[in-house]
Design a protein around this motif. Sequence first.
Motif, short mmCIF file in Angstrom:
data_model
loop_
_atom_site.label_atom_id
_atom_site.label_comp_id
_atom_site.label_asym_id
_atom_site.label_seq_id
_atom_site.Cartn_x
_atom_site.Cartn_y
_atom_site.Cartn_z
N THR A 261 0.65 -1.47 0.17
CA THR A 261 0.01 0.01 0.06
C THR A 261 0.81 1.54 0.54
O THR A 261 2.03 1.09 0.79
CB THR A 261 -2.06 0.14 1.43
OG1 THR A 261 -0.25 -0.03 2.49
CG2 THR A 261 -2.17 -1.10 1.53
N ARG A 262 0.40 2.46 -0.25
CA ARG A 262 1.30 3.86 -1.26
C ARG A 262 -0.07 4.68 -0.26
O ARG A 262 -1.61 4.57 -1.34
CB ARG A 262 2.59 3.80 -1.39
CG ARG A 262 1.33 3.37 -3.16
CD ARG A 262 2.23 2.98 -4.41
NE ARG A 262 2.07 3.51 -5.05
CZ ARG A 262 1.07 4.11 -6.23
NH1 ARG A 262 0.56 5.48 -5.93
NH2 ARG A 262 0.37 4.33 -7.42
N ARG A 263 0.75 5.62 -0.67
CA ARG A 263 -0.40 6.83 -0.94
C ARG A 263 -0.69 7.45 -2.31
O ARG A 263 -0.13 7.07 -3.18
CB ARG A 263 -0.04 8.50 -0.59
CG ARG A 263 0.04 8.65 1.65
CD ARG A 263 -1.72 8.57 2.45
NE ARG A 263 -2.06 9.83 1.96
CZ ARG A 263 -1.42 11.21 2.36
NH1 ARG A 263 -1.22 11.54 3.22
NH2 ARG A 263 -2.45 12.22 2.20
N TRP B 173 -5.34 5.62 -0.09
CA TRP B 173 -4.23 4.98 -0.11
C TRP B 173 -4.40 4.12 -1.31
O TRP B 173 -5.43 4.20 -2.02
CB TRP B 173 -4.05 3.52 1.14
CG TRP B 173 -3.67 4.72 2.37
CD1 TRP B 173 -1.94 5.04 2.03
CD2 TRP B 173 -3.95 5.31 3.09
NE1 TRP B 173 -1.94 5.73 3.04
CE2 TRP B 173 -2.72 6.89 3.93
CE3 TRP B 173 -5.36 5.93 3.42
CZ2 TRP B 173 -2.98 6.96 4.90
CZ3 TRP B 173 -5.56 7.20 4.37
CH2 TRP B 173 -4.69 7.84 5.38
N LEU C 239 -7.26 -2.35 2.75
CA LEU C 239 -7.88 -1.20 3.30
C LEU C 239 -8.89 -0.72 4.23
O LEU C 239 -8.37 0.67 4.86
CB LEU C 239 -8.04 -0.85 1.96
CG LEU C 239 -6.96 -1.17 0.23
CD1 LEU C 239 -7.93 -1.06 -0.99
CD2 LEU C 239 -6.25 -0.26 0.40
N ILE D 182 -6.25 0.34 7.28
CA ILE D 182 -5.53 1.27 6.93
C ILE D 182 -6.61 2.57 7.88
O ILE D 182 -6.33 3.59 8.04
CB ILE D 182 -5.54 1.96 5.56
CG1 ILE D 182 -4.11 0.92 4.86
CG2 ILE D 182 -5.11 3.74 4.92
CD1 ILE D 182 -3.85 1.29 3.63
N ARG E 229 -5.43 4.74 10.79
CA ARG E 229 -5.33 6.54 10.89
C ARG E 229 -6.14 6.99 11.62
O ARG E 229 -6.10 8.39 12.57
CB ARG E 229 -5.75 6.25 9.47
CG ARG E 229 -6.49 8.41 9.12
CD ARG E 229 -5.36 8.64 8.85
NE ARG E 229 -5.12 10.54 8.98
CZ ARG E 229 -4.33 11.64 8.52
NH1 ARG E 229 -2.50 10.83 8.89
NH2 ARG E 229 -4.07 12.58 9.37
#
Length: 154
Positions: A6-8, A54, A95, A98, A102
């Motif tokens: 995963t990444r922004r 993301w 996901l 994530i 957050r």
Amino acid sequence: MDTVTTRRARASDAGRLAEIAAASYLPYVERLGGTRPPPMVADYAAAVAEDLVWVAEVAGDRAGFVVVVDQPTTTLLKNVAVHPDWQGRGIGRLLIAIAEERARATGRGVVELYTNVVMVENIRLYARLGYAEVGRRTEHGFTRVFFEKVVRLA
């Protein structure tokens, strides 16, 4: 299974995010009487610029994404979508995690989300992941089911 990373999201991802949303929400169009749900018409360039997005990648393919919005006291999981080619492999759960992380990391402690009443698969998934239904109401012509999950702060 291939490794999921995963990444922004970047501005250059916006077109692929729209493709993923269109493919993943297509089965619901018939259930909604031919109406496309909001994620199918969302502006993903704006989402990447304005929200926290993301991307999940598998074998070089952008397989899914999550859109998160920091609200004053909660974290809104605004959208999560996984391309049908990659569904059923735990990417959606990753996901969603994530968004939960957050909420923990920012001290909000609660994740909110909603789905459409006809998206029964999503309703079952959110319940299995510990989300509690907190209400149902019609907004913008869609009957929505609202959920919350309290997450332990870091």
